[in-house]
Motif scaffolding. Sequence first.
Motif, PDB file in Angstrom:
ATOM      1  N   PHE A  16      15.510  -2.389   2.866  1.00  0.00           N
ATOM      2  CA  PHE A  16      14.217  -2.781   2.311  1.00  0.00           C
ATOM      3  C   PHE A  16      13.134  -1.890   2.917  1.00  0.00           C
ATOM      4  N   PHE A  17      12.339  -1.279   2.048  1.00  0.00           N
ATOM      5  CA  PHE A  17      11.366  -0.289   2.471  1.00  0.00           C
ATOM      6  C   PHE A  17       9.968  -0.724   2.032  1.00  0.00           C
ATOM      7  N   VAL A  18       8.985  -0.420   2.873  1.00  0.00           N
ATOM      8  CA  VAL A  18       7.657  -1.005   2.737  1.00  0.00           C
ATOM      9  C   VAL A  18       6.654  -0.012   2.149  1.00  0.00           C
ATOM     10  N   CYS A  19       5.941  -0.439   1.088  1.00  0.00           N
ATOM     11  CA  CYS A  19       4.823   0.303   0.530  1.00  0.00           C
ATOM     12  C   CYS A  19       3.539  -0.174   1.210  1.00  0.00           C
ATOM     13  N   VAL A  20       2.620   0.738   1.474  1.00  0.00           N
ATOM     14  CA  VAL A  20       1.403   0.375   2.192  1.00  0.00           C
ATOM     15  C   VAL A  20       0.612  -0.681   1.420  1.00  0.00           C
ATOM     16  N   THR A  21       0.313  -0.408   0.169  1.00  0.00           N
ATOM     17  CA  THR A  21      -0.365  -1.390  -0.690  1.00  0.00           C
ATOM     18  C   THR A  21       0.621  -1.913  -1.726  1.00  0.00           C
ATOM     19  N   ASP A  22       1.049  -1.035  -2.622  1.00  0.00           N
ATOM     20  CA  ASP A  22       2.102  -1.351  -3.580  1.00  0.00           C
ATOM     21  C   ASP A  22       2.641  -0.028  -4.110  1.00  0.00           C
ATOM     22  N   LEU A  23       3.640  -0.097  -4.975  1.00  0.00           N
ATOM     23  CA  LEU A  23       4.273   1.132  -5.438  1.00  0.00           C
ATOM     24  C   LEU A  23       3.319   1.960  -6.295  1.00  0.00           C
ATOM     25  N   GLU A  24       2.480   1.308  -7.126  1.00  0.00           N
ATOM     26  CA  GLU A  24       1.521   2.069  -7.927  1.00  0.00           C
ATOM     27  C   GLU A  24       0.603   2.897  -7.036  1.00  0.00           C
ATOM     28  N   ASP A  25       0.145   2.296  -5.951  1.00  0.00           N
ATOM     29  CA  ASP A  25      -0.716   3.015  -5.015  1.00  0.00           C
ATOM     30  C   ASP A  25       0.018   4.202  -4.403  1.00  0.00           C
ATOM     31  N   GLU A  26       1.286   4.006  -4.061  1.00  0.00           N
ATOM     32  CA  GLU A  26       2.084   5.106  -3.501  1.00  0.00           C
ATOM     33  C   GLU A  26       2.205   6.251  -4.503  1.00  0.00           C
ATOM     34  N   LEU A  27       2.442   5.924  -5.766  1.00  0.00           N
ATOM     35  CA  LEU A  27       2.605   6.957  -6.790  1.00  0.00           C
ATOM     36  C   LEU A  27       1.297   7.700  -7.037  1.00  0.00           C
ATOM     37  N   ILE A  28       0.188   6.966  -7.079  1.00  0.00           N
ATOM     38  CA  ILE A  28      -1.117   7.607  -7.304  1.00  0.00           C
ATOM     39  C   ILE A  28      -1.464   8.522  -6.145  1.00  0.00           C
ATOM     40  N   ARG A  29      -1.240   8.077  -4.916  1.00  0.00           N
ATOM     41  CA  ARG A  29      -1.536   8.917  -3.753  1.00  0.00           C
ATOM     42  C   ARG A  29      -0.651  10.161  -3.734  1.00  0.00           C
ATOM     43  N   ALA A  30       0.612  10.004  -4.117  1.00  0.00           N
ATOM     44  CA  ALA A  30       1.529  11.143  -4.108  1.00  0.00           C
ATOM     45  C   ALA A  30       1.140  12.198  -5.139  1.00  0.00           C
ATOM     46  N   LEU A  31       0.705  11.749  -6.301  1.00  0.00           N
ATOM     47  CA  LEU A  31       0.341  12.677  -7.372  1.00  0.00           C
ATOM     48  C   LEU A  31      -1.087  13.185  -7.251  1.00  0.00           C
ATOM     49  N   GLY A  32      -1.964  12.333  -6.743  1.00  0.00           N
ATOM     50  CA  GLY A  32      -3.390  12.636  -6.728  1.00  0.00           C
ATOM     51  C   GLY A  32      -4.040  12.173  -8.020  1.00  0.00           C
ATOM     52  N   VAL A  33      -5.259  11.673  -7.924  1.00  0.00           N
ATOM     53  CA  VAL A  33      -5.940  11.130  -9.099  1.00  0.00           C
ATOM     54  C   VAL A  33      -6.103  12.170 -10.211  1.00  0.00           C
ATOM     55  N   PRO A  34      -6.454  13.437  -9.910  1.00  0.00           N
ATOM     56  CA  PRO A  34      -6.576  14.417 -11.005  1.00  0.00           C
ATOM     57  C   PRO A  34      -5.293  14.569 -11.821  1.00  0.00           C
ATOM     58  N   ARG A  35      -4.139  14.571 -11.161  1.00  0.00           N
ATOM     59  CA  ARG A  35      -2.870  14.683 -11.901  1.00  0.00           C
ATOM     60  C   ARG A  35      -2.610  13.419 -12.705  1.00  0.00           C
ATOM     61  N   VAL A  36      -2.916  12.263 -12.157  1.00  0.00           N
ATOM     62  CA  VAL A  36      -2.743  11.018 -12.908  1.00  0.00           C
ATOM     63  C   VAL A  36      -3.667  11.004 -14.118  1.00  0.00           C
ATOM     64  N   GLU A  37      -4.881  11.514 -13.954  1.00  0.00           N
ATOM     65  CA  GLU A  37      -5.802  11.592 -15.092  1.00  0.00           C
ATOM     66  C   GLU A  37      -5.231  12.473 -16.207  1.00  0.00           C
ATOM     67  N   GLU A  38      -4.536  13.543 -15.840  1.00  0.00           N
ATOM     68  CA  GLU A  38      -3.901  14.397 -16.854  1.00  0.00           C
ATOM     69  C   GLU A  38      -2.868  13.599 -17.658  1.00  0.00           C
TER      70      GLU A  38
ATOM     71  N   ARG B 169       7.344  15.418  -3.382  1.00  0.00           N
ATOM     72  CA  ARG B 169       6.200  14.510  -3.370  1.00  0.00           C
ATOM     73  C   ARG B 169       6.582  13.054  -3.583  1.00  0.00           C
ATOM     74  N   VAL B 170       7.873  12.760  -3.652  1.00  0.00           N
ATOM     75  CA  VAL B 170       8.303  11.376  -3.841  1.00  0.00           C
ATOM     76  C   VAL B 170       7.868  10.544  -2.629  1.00  0.00           C
ATOM     77  N   PRO B 171       7.150   9.444  -2.828  1.00  0.00           N
ATOM     78  CA  PRO B 171       6.703   8.618  -1.695  1.00  0.00           C
ATOM     79  C   PRO B 171       7.881   8.181  -0.831  1.00  0.00           C
ATOM     80  N   ALA B 172       7.639   8.115   0.477  1.00  0.00           N
ATOM     81  CA  ALA B 172       8.712   7.812   1.424  1.00  0.00           C
ATOM     82  C   ALA B 172       9.473   6.529   1.095  1.00  0.00           C
ATOM     83  N   PRO B 173       8.800   5.403   0.756  1.00  0.00           N
ATOM     84  CA  PRO B 173       9.580   4.186   0.469  1.00  0.00           C
ATOM     85  C   PRO B 173      10.536   4.357  -0.704  1.00  0.00           C
ATOM     86  N   LEU B 174      10.087   5.047  -1.746  1.00  0.00           N
ATOM     87  CA  LEU B 174      10.922   5.264  -2.924  1.00  0.00           C
ATOM     88  C   LEU B 174      12.052   6.240  -2.620  1.00  0.00           C
TER      89      LEU B 174
END
Length: 205
Positions: free
Chosen positions: A116-138, A193-198
């Motif tokens: 069992f692996f822990v996300c700081v806030t949640d998985l969506e937050d981990e994915l957004i931080r890993a990609l960066g908001v500009p890439r998510v906006e794309e 860039r895959v978040p550590a928990p994932l």
Amino acid sequence: MTDIRAFRDAVTDWAAGGPGGPASELAAHLRVRTAVLLEGPSDVAAVDALAARDGRDLPAEGVCVLSMGGAMNVGRYVSLLGPPGLGLRLAGLCDEGERRFYDRGLERARAPREGFFVCVTDLEDELIRALGVPRVEEIVRAEGDLPAWQTFVHQPAQRGRPPQQQMRRFLGTKKGRKIRYGHLLAEALAPERVPAPLHDLLAHL
């Protein structure tokens, strides 16, 4: 042909108070050996998408990825699928804020904490931080959701909030959006860039 979705449905019904026989029979028939416990369907979408992108067929490996419908249900799922129940190997992701529910459920079932692996806030937050908001906006633009995003960030309640928090909130504002973007954001991740928990979860399976 019976597939892993039938087992998912049988477990969900069992957790809601239905009979356990169908889940037990399907686990044996499908040779399920590991249950991955996740809070919601958007997490399932992300894990499934990343595994598929990496060329893995989790059901063929005996792995079933399940949505529990919330962290507070973990004790029920652990008791049904872990040592007190079907005796499957357990793994999953949890949010830091919900960790106590997992610790309590695993301890009561005498199930191991490893896997069992822990996300700081949640998985969506981990994915957004890993990609960066500009890439998510794309990705949002490519999906045709840019006008909705631009309207959202100009709402009074969003003014002054960090863009990452705005994007995380935006993904949860429409039914089905979190699931769709859980899949899309996971697919967009570069391997490094895959978040550590994932990453750690998939490596553990």
